[in-house]
Write a protein that holds these residues in place. Sequence first.
Motif, PDB file in Angstrom:
ATOM      1  N   ALA A   1      39.143  37.066  41.626  1.00  0.00           N
ATOM      2  CA  ALA A   1      40.499  36.707  42.055  1.00  0.00           C
ATOM      3  C   ALA A   1      40.699  37.176  43.482  1.00  0.00           C
ATOM      4  O   ALA A   1      40.126  38.191  43.909  1.00  0.00           O
ATOM      5  N   SER A   2      41.526  36.449  44.208  1.00  0.00           N
ATOM      6  CA  SER A   2      41.849  36.868  45.575  1.00  0.00           C
ATOM      7  C   SER A   2      42.952  37.918  45.544  1.00  0.00           C
ATOM      8  O   SER A   2      43.768  37.946  44.615  1.00  0.00           O
ATOM      9  N   PRO A   3      43.008  38.786  46.536  1.00  0.00           N
ATOM     10  CA  PRO A   3      44.135  39.718  46.633  1.00  0.00           C
ATOM     11  C   PRO A   3      45.480  38.993  46.662  1.00  0.00           C
ATOM     12  O   PRO A   3      46.478  39.483  46.130  1.00  0.00           O
ATOM     13  N   LYS A   4      45.521  37.803  47.259  1.00  0.00           N
ATOM     14  CA  LYS A   4      46.750  37.011  47.303  1.00  0.00           C
ATOM     15  C   LYS A   4      47.223  36.672  45.893  1.00  0.00           C
ATOM     16  O   LYS A   4      48.400  36.811  45.557  1.00  0.00           O
TER      17      LYS A   4
ATOM     18  N   GLN B   1      42.568  36.114  51.037  1.00  0.00           N
ATOM     19  CA  GLN B   1      42.108  34.906  50.366  1.00  0.00           C
ATOM     20  C   GLN B   1      40.699  34.998  49.788  1.00  0.00           C
ATOM     21  O   GLN B   1      40.378  34.290  48.835  1.00  0.00           O
ATOM     22  N   THR B   2      39.846  35.838  50.340  1.00  0.00           N
ATOM     23  CA  THR B   2      38.488  35.949  49.813  1.00  0.00           C
ATOM     24  C   THR B   2      38.519  36.646  48.458  1.00  0.00           C
ATOM     25  O   THR B   2      39.108  37.720  48.312  1.00  0.00           O
ATOM     26  N   LYS B   3      37.869  36.036  47.486  1.00  0.00           N
ATOM     27  CA  LYS B   3      37.909  36.570  46.126  1.00  0.00           C
ATOM     28  C   LYS B   3      37.111  37.867  46.002  1.00  0.00           C
ATOM     29  O   LYS B   3      36.071  38.033  46.635  1.00  0.00           O
ATOM     30  N   LEU B   4      37.637  38.748  45.159  1.00  0.00           N
ATOM     31  CA  LEU B   4      36.969  40.006  44.824  1.00  0.00           C
ATOM     32  C   LEU B   4      36.662  40.002  43.329  1.00  0.00           C
ATOM     33  O   LEU B   4      37.180  39.165  42.580  1.00  0.00           O
ATOM     34  N   LEU B   5      35.847  40.940  42.900  1.00  0.00           N
ATOM     35  CA  LEU B   5      35.471  41.029  41.494  1.00  0.00           C
ATOM     36  C   LEU B   5      36.298  42.119  40.808  1.00  0.00           C
ATOM     37  O   LEU B   5      36.401  43.243  41.301  1.00  0.00           O
ATOM     38  N   PHE B   6      36.879  41.773  39.658  1.00  0.00           N
ATOM     39  CA  PHE B   6      37.739  42.694  38.916  1.00  0.00           C
ATOM     40  C   PHE B   6      37.289  42.784  37.455  1.00  0.00           C
ATOM     41  O   PHE B   6      36.591  41.909  36.945  1.00  0.00           O
ATOM     42  N   LYS B   7      37.765  43.819  36.811  1.00  0.00           N
ATOM     43  CA  LYS B   7      37.628  43.939  35.359  1.00  0.00           C
ATOM     44  C   LYS B   7      38.974  44.339  34.795  1.00  0.00           C
ATOM     45  O   LYS B   7      39.626  45.258  35.296  1.00  0.00           O
ATOM     46  N   CYS B   8      39.421  43.639  33.739  1.00  0.00           N
ATOM     47  CA  CYS B   8      40.734  43.939  33.163  1.00  0.00           C
ATOM     48  C   CYS B   8      40.610  45.016  32.086  1.00  0.00           C
ATOM     49  O   CYS B   8      39.518  45.490  31.767  1.00  0.00           O
ATOM     50  N   ALA B   9      41.730  45.400  31.510  1.00  0.00           N
ATOM     51  CA  ALA B   9      41.764  46.487  30.517  1.00  0.00           C
ATOM     52  C   ALA B   9      41.002  46.151  29.249  1.00  0.00           C
ATOM     53  O   ALA B   9      40.623  47.046  28.490  1.00  0.00           O
TER      54      ALA B   9
END
Length: 504
Positions: A445-448, A430-438
Amino acid sequence: MTKKKTVFLTGATGVMGSCGLKELLKEPAKYDVVILVRPLVKDKEMLKQYVVLENLKIVWGDLTNYEDVKVCVQSSDIVLHVGALVSPEADYYPKQTMKVNYGSTVNIIRAIKESPNRNKIKLVYIGTVAEYGDRMPPIHWIHSGDPIKPSIHDYYAVSKVAAERAVIESGLKYWVSLRQTGIFSSHMIEIKDGIIFHNPLNNVLEYVSDHDSGVLLKNVCEDLPDNFWGHIYNISGGECCRLSTYQMFKKMFEMMGITKLEYVIDANWFAIRNFHGGYFLDSDKLEEYLNFRSQGSEYFFDLYRRENVRAIKVAKIITKFPGGQKLIGRIIRKKFEKIVRTDHGPLNWVENNRLEYIEPFFISKEHREAISPSIKDFKPYTDYDRVVHIDHGYDETKPESSLDITDIKKAARFRGGECLSQHMTKGDMQTKLLFKCAFGHVFEASPKLVLEGGHWCLQCERESWNYHELAKRSHFFAQVWYPLHSKDEPSRMYPKMVNELGCE
């Protein structure tokens, strides 16, 4: 003795909600029900049979008004958020659809968070399998976690994607998202809109009855184990509710004595892609918890018989005589031709050269023109039992409690992007992480949301349908795009007229 619960039900005058209301009101010793309904004449007429019941409280108001929502939420133990503006009406009013479907959801989330009982109130959000978009054969078997891919121009699905994202990322202690499938109901029979022909003849859907949907809503109010909550499930009636569009039309016409479909419909009236549908690999999980299934596809055909008793009786007599099938077929055909030429009908698109619809639904104008109109030339798909599994980009055999940052980074790379966060508590979904898309968009977004929900970049979800370019960059998304699209097709990007911004 089990404590009596207060249930706040939205959408109580709709198809699913009205069935849920009936089931809940059958058990006055267990449930007090609160419903929020707009003070429309038709809704007041529908609900007048219930106004004398002591276990029902009707609040006349609007889901888009926060104060109305707050009044209903504050006293509730569980919220069944069924209410929504649905297709085909949603297709004509995208802005209102987003305001109602997304705006009402964030109102409910806010009201729960502001309640003294925020850690006890349970939210059941009714999403939609339209979030998966076009899953025509051979990729018609669906599992939660598959890519979110609302069909082009489907603003109902777009609004529900945004609303579901808000639920999953809400931080509420108790939430669940149930993605509803097509509902067998009299309303389905009554639709007289071009959307009928958006559904390809070879498309499939694993439906559920309105009655069983109502039982589901009642049963989800029972005392369920904690491991039920915090997940996404697909709703369906199971194997006995699986039908292709072609099978449905064939059986409906056979009830009237029409065995030659060419008298009634043309094959090239129907789109060949870009409509949601599919069978489900994981919908039995919900049945194990809620035990709601009791009816199959015959339920729909029985409804059709009851709704058309006189017409079927007359047609069956006439079709026994020479030329009878052709006569009845001609009558039905005229009605269908009128519908397929309405604003959202495929013949309207073709006759008015509306390429923004022709290309998503038919590939190109030339491709559509090459489709034989004769239903006799149509070849029904037959290999429906063959399953093509969608790879989610990480080891799905691992339990949630064992997933760590290595799994998340692998899944992000499979989606053409990367996980920028370097640390994650093992098993914390549930804890959000930081991502970068293509495309270089950075988002949280959370892993869930990503692994179980199938969601990805917020900006991409919000701005446009840019699927061809996304498929080039994401192995994950390519699995649900290239089986239905040629890599040589022109790359089309369709901006979305509305998004969730400004709807809170």
